[in-house]
Design a protein around this motif. Structure first.
Motif, short mmCIF file in Angstrom:
data_model
loop_
_atom_site.label_atom_id
_atom_site.label_comp_id
_atom_site.label_asym_id
_atom_site.label_seq_id
_atom_site.Cartn_x
_atom_site.Cartn_y
_atom_site.Cartn_z
N LEU A 16 0.79 -1.46 -0.03
CA LEU A 16 -0.02 -0.01 -0.24
C LEU A 16 0.80 1.39 -0.12
O LEU A 16 0.45 2.22 -0.49
CB LEU A 16 -0.87 -0.07 1.37
N MET A 17 1.97 1.23 0.52
CA MET A 17 3.02 2.29 0.99
C MET A 17 4.29 1.80 1.27
O MET A 17 4.38 0.74 1.85
CB MET A 17 2.43 3.14 2.00
N GLN A 18 5.37 2.58 0.87
CA GLN A 18 6.63 2.19 1.10
C GLN A 18 7.66 3.47 1.53
O GLN A 18 7.17 4.66 1.07
CB GLN A 18 7.20 1.28 -0.04
N LEU A 19 8.44 3.22 2.32
CA LEU A 19 9.56 4.23 2.59
C LEU A 19 10.90 3.69 2.59
O LEU A 19 11.18 2.61 2.72
CB LEU A 19 9.23 4.60 4.10
N ARG A 20 11.76 4.45 1.58
CA ARG A 20 13.09 3.95 1.34
C ARG A 20 13.97 4.86 2.52
O ARG A 20 14.01 5.85 2.40
CB ARG A 20 13.60 4.42 0.13
N LEU A 21 14.73 3.97 3.19
CA LEU A 21 15.57 4.47 4.23
C LEU A 21 16.87 5.07 3.70
O LEU A 21 17.40 4.36 2.83
CB LEU A 21 15.89 3.39 5.30
N LYS A 22 17.53 6.11 4.22
CA LYS A 22 18.73 6.75 3.72
C LYS A 22 19.67 6.56 5.20
O LYS A 22 19.04 6.88 6.20
CB LYS A 22 18.66 8.10 3.21
N ARG A 23 21.02 6.50 4.82
CA ARG A 23 21.93 6.74 5.98
C ARG A 23 22.08 7.93 6.61
O ARG A 23 21.95 9.03 5.85
CB ARG A 23 23.15 6.21 5.62
N ASP A 24 21.81 8.30 7.81
CA ASP A 24 21.74 9.53 8.52
C ASP A 24 23.09 9.65 8.98
O ASP A 24 23.49 9.03 9.91
CB ASP A 24 20.46 9.56 9.64
N SER A 25 23.80 10.77 8.62
CA SER A 25 25.12 10.81 9.06
C SER A 25 25.12 11.63 10.24
O SER A 25 26.33 11.48 11.10
CB SER A 25 25.96 11.71 7.80
N GLY A 26 24.03 12.21 11.04
CA GLY A 26 24.16 12.75 12.04
C GLY A 26 23.97 12.13 13.42
O GLY A 26 24.00 12.70 14.36
N ILE A 27 23.48 10.70 13.15
CA ILE A 27 23.36 9.98 14.29
C ILE A 27 24.35 8.94 14.80
O ILE A 27 24.97 8.41 13.55
CB ILE A 27 21.96 8.99 14.32
#
Length: 181
Positions: free
Chosen positions: A74-85
């Protein structure tokens, strides 16, 4: 039977390749729901380390047992690497699917999943159901608090049903047996 010098080490290496261990690290998925009036939010939360996020897709499927994929979601979310955490602690990433006005057509069985296309890891949340009456009242059943999700590695053999301790016991027993040769 391997009896040549060094044959035991070769057999152990072959056994390690056959087992194909790729544990999921800190990865896990949780399904939840929240209500705001007639609005229903279905929430898929993936907990991961910073370096594990890249390549992951979180997605939500309805009425797709055995066939839940990003393509059928129904829906999707692509994750990205967060350099701030900081990469040493877990962090959540959430997909929130909002049903603004719940109707009987929203009735069904839902499942949160996440797949990393780079490492071929698949996380599957528990199935849960949305039950809707004709007048739009609804309940959500099957959300399991505190229970571990299913972990599957698509090309490997490690899953939640086969504990990592069992793998090490098999490897250790094999090593002892080969050493005796």
């Amino acid at each position: 039977m391997l009896t040549a010098a060094g044959g035991g080490c070769c057999a152990l290496a072959v056994l390690l390749v056959i087992v194909d261990i790729h544990p999921g690290g800190c990865l896990h998925i949780i399904s939840s729901a929240s209500q705001e009036g007639k609005q229903l939010n279905l929430i898929c939360t993936v907990w991961h380390k910073k370096e594990e996020a890249e390549g992951f897709i979180i997605y939500l499927c309805k009425n797709r047992p055995g066939d839940c994929s990003p393509e059928t979601s129904l829906m999707q979310l692509r994750l990205k690497r967060d350099s701030g955490i900081d990469g040493r602690s877990e962090q959540p990433s959430q997909l929130v699917f909002t049903i603004h006005q719940v109707t009987p057509s929203d009735k069904g069985t839902y499942q949160c999943c996440a797949r990393n296309q780079m490492t071929d890891v698949l996380l599957q949340g528990h199935f849960f159901s949305v039950l809707v009456t004709e007048d739009g009242n609804y309940t959500v059943e099957g959300l399991r608090q505190g229970q571990p999700p299913k972990f599957t590695h698509r090309t490997g053999t490690l899953s939640a049903g086969f504990r990592l301790g069992n793998v090490w016991a098999v490897l250790l027993t094999s090593l002892v047996a080969l050493r005796a040769l």
